[in-house]
Scaffold this motif. Structure first.
Motif, PDB file in Angstrom:
ATOM      1  N   ARG A 183      -0.522  -1.766 -13.004  1.00 38.13           N
ATOM      2  CA  ARG A 183       0.880  -1.356 -13.116  1.00 38.13           C
ATOM      3  C   ARG A 183       1.342  -1.267 -14.561  1.00 38.13           C
ATOM      4  O   ARG A 183       2.453  -0.812 -14.834  1.00 38.13           O
ATOM      5  CB  ARG A 183       1.765  -2.344 -12.354  1.00 38.13           C
ATOM      6  N   ARG A 231      -4.545  -5.952  -9.457  1.00 30.80           N
ATOM      7  CA  ARG A 231      -3.397  -5.272  -8.865  1.00 30.80           C
ATOM      8  C   ARG A 231      -2.198  -5.319  -9.820  1.00 30.80           C
ATOM      9  O   ARG A 231      -1.399  -4.378  -9.897  1.00 30.80           O
ATOM     10  CB  ARG A 231      -3.035  -5.950  -7.536  1.00 30.80           C
ATOM     11  N   GLY A 278       0.192  -0.576  -4.968  1.00 30.81           N
ATOM     12  CA  GLY A 278       1.502  -0.451  -5.603  1.00 30.81           C
ATOM     13  C   GLY A 278       1.686   0.890  -6.284  1.00 30.81           C
ATOM     14  O   GLY A 278       2.779   1.473  -6.258  1.00 30.81           O
ATOM     15  N   ASN A 299       2.426   3.544  -3.673  1.00 29.35           N
ATOM     16  CA  ASN A 299       3.825   3.498  -3.237  1.00 29.35           C
ATOM     17  C   ASN A 299       4.765   4.143  -4.254  1.00 29.35           C
ATOM     18  O   ASN A 299       5.843   4.626  -3.885  1.00 29.35           O
ATOM     19  CB  ASN A 299       4.263   2.042  -3.002  1.00 29.35           C
TER      20      ASN A 299
END
Length: 349
Positions: A151, A147, A100, A103
């Protein structure tokens, strides 16, 4: 961190089915709230509305100070951990955790640093070069959480993340999730159908039934002062014994004629429902209430006695060291053991 506010949030599908009735919930910064209820009660739908994966029919959703109703999921700064892990099988653990961030265009060095920090937190440092097929179920769930952690979201959403794990691993993982949430200080919403999971994880619990919020409270409040017979029977293992009976305003009497002398009674007279938790009962040969024991269920640390009280099914929970056998005996109720509910609506009196 972020506070979450649901102001009359409601979900109605095009076919007219109301999946979630208007609900009002305030979640302060850093709180872990567990949504619990049986299958089909609307808990996952409510979570998905917060995530932006389901459209909100009515009401307003705030995350922080921002109205989120029309904000795309990718722009809500939330992280969601699913039941099925949703890992890429061809990627290593490190690449799954950092995908993530890649990206979003973060530099490789920053991605590597965040992944390393999350891996250390989750005891995944020795598995970064493995693929998901080489991991156990618990390790895969840690990767899914990693994951989410990298973030640095304002809000964590967990949708039954432990359902695919065996009982021993579920116990271990819920301790780890709670410790992790406290360490990060992040606000979290957690969906489960497991009331033990809800009691052990939550700062507060939201109990849902058929799309309606039955009660919001701390685990202790939910357990000791259930707002309805649904909450009383759903929260607790074994569940609360629920009887039908009557009240004359001073004394409660079970259907079958047995009076609960000294247990008090609601001011409301007439038909009522009466609740007694199995652990709020003591075997007492000189006790006031006759109890017929039909089955003794051995559960290791404790045992359950199942039988009849005033002709109605009744269960008693005992310590493993307390002797028990089938046949007639007597019981006494502990102080505050009796709960009273409305006969029709089932709400607490």
């Amino acid at each position: 961190m972020a506070k979450v506010k649901l102001d009359g949030v409601r979900k109605v599908y095009p076919n007219g089915v109301e999946a979630v009735e208007p609900c009002h919930v305030d979640i302060p910064d850093g709180e872990l709230v567990v949504l619990v209820g049986p299958s089909g009660c609307g808990k996952s739908t409510l979570l998905r509305m917060v995530a932006g994966l389901e459209e909100i029919t009515d009401g307003t959703l705030h995350i922080g100070d921002t109205v989120m109703n029309d904000v795309e999921p990718a722009n809500r700064n939330i992280a969601m951990v699913f039941q099925n892990y949703a890992l890429y099988p061809h990627m290593t653990v490190a690449k799954n955790m950092g995908y993530g961030l890649k990206n979003r265009g973060l530099p490789k060095t920053e991605i590597a640093q965040k992944v390393a920090e999350a891996a250390k937190m989750l005891n995944l440092e020795d598995y970064l070069n493995r693929r998901p097929s080489q991991l156990s179920g618990g390790q895969r769930q840690r990767v899914a959480m990693g994951r989410a952690i990298v973030r640095s979201p304002e809000l964590f959403l967990f949708d039954e993340p432990l359902s695919n794990l065996d009982a021993k691993l579920r116990n271990q993982m819920r301790i780890e999730i709670r410790a992790l949430q406290q360490r990060l200080g992040v606000t979290a919403m957690y969906v489960t159908h497991d009331q033990v999971e809800a009691m052990t994880l939550a700062d507060r619990i939201i109990v849902l039934n058929a799309g309606r919020i039955e009660q919001i409270g701390t685990p202790a409040e939910i357990y000791s002062q259930p707002a309805s017979t649904f909450v009383a029977s759903f929260m607790g293992a074994p569940p609360m014994n629920i009887f039908t009976g009557t009240s004359d305003g001073q004394q409660a009497t079970l259907d079958g004629g047995l009076s609960l002398n000294g247990a008090g009674a609601p001011s409301q007279t007439g038909k009522i429902q009466i609740g007694i938790r199995p652990e709020d009962v003591a075997l007492d040969p000189s006790g006031p209430l006759p109890f017929e024991v039909d089955i003794v269920e051995e559960l290791g640390a404790h045992r359950l006695l199942h039988g009849q009280l005033s002709g109605q099914p009744f269960s008693v929970s005992l310590n493993k060291d307390e002797p028990a056998s089938t046949g007639p005996t007597k019981i006494a109720l502990k102080p505050g053991a009796v709960h009273f509910f409305d006969a029709e609506a089932g709400r607490r009196l």
